[in-house]
Design an enzyme around this catalytic site. Sequence first.
Site, PDB file in Angstrom:
ATOM      1  N   SER A 117      21.726  22.286  25.662  1.00  0.00           N
ATOM      2  CA  SER A 117      21.293  23.017  26.859  1.00  0.00           C
ATOM      3  C   SER A 117      19.833  22.813  27.211  1.00  0.00           C
ATOM      4  CB  SER A 117      21.561  24.516  26.680  1.00  0.00           C
ATOM      5  OG  SER A 117      22.952  24.752  26.609  1.00  0.00           O
ATOM      6  N   GLU A 173     -23.205 -13.990 -13.843  1.00  0.00           N
ATOM      7  CA  GLU A 173     -22.352 -15.047 -13.304  1.00  0.00           C
ATOM      8  C   GLU A 173     -23.075 -16.374 -13.065  1.00  0.00           C
ATOM      9  OE1 GLU A 173     -18.948 -14.972 -12.521  1.00  0.00           O
ATOM     10  OE2 GLU A 173     -19.021 -13.166 -13.740  1.00  0.00           O
TER      11      GLU A 173
END
Length: 844
Positions: A496, A115
Site C-alpha cells: 500500500s 640498507e
Amino acid sequence: MEEASSNPPASSFAYRLRRDAGGALGRLRPLWGRRLFRWAAILLSGFLLFCLAFWLIFARGLPDAATLLEYEPPLPTIVRDINGQPVHSYARERRVQLQYSDYPTLLIRAYLAAEDKTFFDHHGVDFPGFAGAVVDYASKLGSGQRARGGSTITQQVAKNLLIGDEYSPTRKVKEMILAWRMENVLSKQQILELYLNQIFLGRNAYGVQAAARAYFDKDVADLKLHEMAYLSILPKGPANYRPESPTGLARAIDRRNWALGEMLKNGWITSAQRAAAVALPLGTVAAHGSNFDARAGGYYMEEVRRRLIGLFGEKASDGPNSVYAGGLWVRSPYDPIVQDSTQNALRAGLLRFDAGRGWSGPVGHIKAGDGWERELAASYISVDYADWRVAVVISRTSSEAQIGFSDGTTGTLPASAAQTPYRKTGGPAFSAMTPGDLIIVTRNGDGWALRSIPSVSGGMVVEEVHSGRIRAMQGGFDSRLSSYNRATQALRQPGSTIKPFVYAAALDNGMTPASIIVDGPLCVYQTASLGQKCFRNFSGGSAGPQTMRWGVEQSRNLMTVRAASQTGMERVVRTIKALGIGDYQPYLSFALGAGETTVERMVNAYATLANQGRQFPSKVMDYVQDRRGKVIWPERWRPCDGCNMANWDGKPMPRFGMEGKQVMNPMTAYQVVHITEGVIQRGTATVLADLKRPLFGKTGTTNGPTNVWFVGGSPDLVAGVYLGYDQPRSLGGWAQGGRIAAPIWKAAMAPILETMPKTPFVAPAGIRMVPIDRRSGKRVYGAWPTSEPKAAVIWEAFKPESEPRRTIRKDEAEAQAKVAAARASARGRARSDADFIQDQGGIY
C-alpha cells in the site's frame, strides 16, 4: 673519345672494385700474421659479441626508467562523513604517500645505515657490495639457502617497481642496468622518496608512514631514534622481526641495536644517543587493523564502494582513479548519529519480531580439525551487536561443547545454555550442533550462551528531502554476516505504500481529495490468460461511498483500484515510472503494490512528494576528489567562488541555480502530502501521532503478508523501512505495516526529529485551503477546523477552481451556522481565515 673515357664499361668498374678489395686484404695479410694484431682483433670481436649477447639476454625489453618520473604508488580511498571526518577506507595496501621533505633527516639516515650507507656516493650500483654478494651466492649455490642481497636502494626501487622479485642472477643484472639508468633520470631525493613510500614493512604497511602508524601509532615526524632504527631493519624481512613472538622480539632488538651502531659508525648519531636508544624497549603497539572503525557504516560504506567501482574501476589496471589504488577522497552525506539510530532501531525490530521463534541455526561452517583458527579467520564472518561473538564448535559431548574464537582462545558452551528449540527440527539447538558449525554466543558467567540471528530481515534508508542525500542506510542485521544490501538490492513488493502515487495520478486527472469513491466489490476481466480478477480490502468488507482522503487514511484497496480504473492504469504507471519507483505494465494489481521496487527508490519518491514534486537522485556521495584534490565526480561540478569569504566584497552574492527535476505538479504533490498527514493523525500509522509534529507517510502490507512497510517523514527528512524474509514467505496473519514497520521507523526517527524544528509542510502557489466535512467531503460554511485528529471539519487542499461548490440549501446553511456559532462560543471566540493563515505560517 672524351665521352668514352668518362664513362668506362661496367665490367671495368667491377674489375677495379675487386682489384681494390684484393689490395686491402693484401695489405692486412702481413698485419694478421703478427700475433699481437691477431689477438687484438679476436678480443675486439669477442667483446662486441659479448655486448650483443648481454643486450639480448639482459637489457632488451627492460622498462624505461623515465616512467618513474610519473609513477604514483597505490593509495587507499578514504571516505569522509557529513562533517568532513574520515570514517572509512578501501585499501589492500596500507600506505600514506609523503614527500621527501616530510621525512625526518635522522629517519632517512637510519635507512641508509641499514640498507645503503654509500647511497649518495654511488651511481646506482655498489660494486664492492655486489662482489661480496656474488661470492656469497657462489658459496651457497646448491644449498637451498638464499644469498644476501647486496642491492642498493636504487636497485631495490628498480626491483619493486619495474621488474619484480624473481630470485635469480639474471634479475640481479637487470636491477643493476635499471639502477644505472634511474640514476641518470632521477635525483637521489626522488629515488629515496619512491623507496620510503613503496617498501613493504609488515603488518600490511607499505611505506614508512603507514609502518609508523602500524607499529607505533605515530606519524614519522613523532618517531624517536630507537623507533626509527627498528623500522629501518624491516625491509630485509618483516616476518623475522615480529615483536609478537619472543624469538622475533629478540631478533628485532639485536638488529635494531646493530642499525644504531651503523649510524654511530657513520657519524650520524653520538655515542650518548646510541646508548640511550639501546637501553629502551622496542615499544611497539599491538597489531591492529585500519585506524578507521571497521564497524562504521557497514551497508552504507559497501554501497559507496559498489558505486565507486562502477564509476572508476577496482584495480590499478582499471585506470588512474581506481578504488583500491587511486587514492580517492570521497565526501559522503553519511551521518554517524543518524546511522546509529537507524541501525539500532532496525536490529531491535528484527529481534523483536524473531523472538520466541527458536534458534535460526548456524551462520556458517568450517573444518573443525587442526587449523580451525585459520579457517575461522579466513571465513570473514563476524558480528557487531552488543557483546555477541562468532564461535566455531570444536567438539561436542552430551553435556557441553568446546568452542573457539578467531583470536585462538577457546571456551565452553553448556548444553543448558543452548536449549532453545531449533526451528527446523523442533528439538534442542544443542543437539543440532555439529563440529565446524559457526554459531553466535554471548558471555554467560564463566561459560557462554547461545544466541540466534533473526531469520527475518529488512532494510531502511533515511534521505534528505531537498537534496536526495542519503544520511543513513541499513540493509540487514549485520553486513559482516551478509553483505546483501536489502535497502538497495532487494526487490520487494511495496504494497500500500504505492497508493499515494496512484492517487497522485487521479488528482492530476480531475479528482480531488474530497472526491467520492465507492468502497465496494470490484471485479475486472483482465485478459484471456489472466481471466477475471476480483479485489478485496485487507480486512475484508466494504464501506460504500467515501472520500479519497478516507480511502488513503484507512488504506482501502477497493477504493484505490476503482480510482486507478477511473483514471486509467496507463496514466498511473506513467506517474509511478516518472518518480523512479518502477516500470510496470498497466494492470490494476500494480495499483496495490504488486510490482517490485527497493527501499531506496520508495524513499526517494516520497522525498519528491515532500519537495513539491521536484526530484533529486538519491546519492551516497557528494563529490569525489583524486589524490591531488581535483574533483572528478560529478562531471560538471564547479566550485562556488566567493562562498567562503570572511567579509563581503560588495559584489553580488553567489547564487545557486535550480537543481533537481520537476517530475510532478507541485500542487498535486502537496495534496498527496496533505492527505497522507491524515494517515498519522487518524489512519493506519497513529502510532506516530504522539511525536506531535508535522509528519506524512503511508503503511504497506503485501499479500501473505510477506512484507510490511512504512515510508514517510517530515518536510526535511524522509525515511522508509520494510521487513520480510529473504525468501518471501508469510510473516503471520497479524503482521501489518502499522504494527511492525511503523514502530521501527518511530524508534529510528524520534531521536533524530527531536533535534530538528517542527516545520510545517508549506503549500505551493495556487493551493486553496477550504474547510470541508471530513466524512462527506462537502464544503462547510461558518465552521472552522480544529486541531482534533478526528474533528468533523478539516482543512483540505484544492487546486484552483476545483474546490466543492455551495450545494446546500439556505436553511441547512443557517442550521450549520448556528452549530458553528455554538462551538465557537464554547471555545471562547470564533475562528477566522486570519487565524488559519497565522497557524500555517502563511499561504504560499
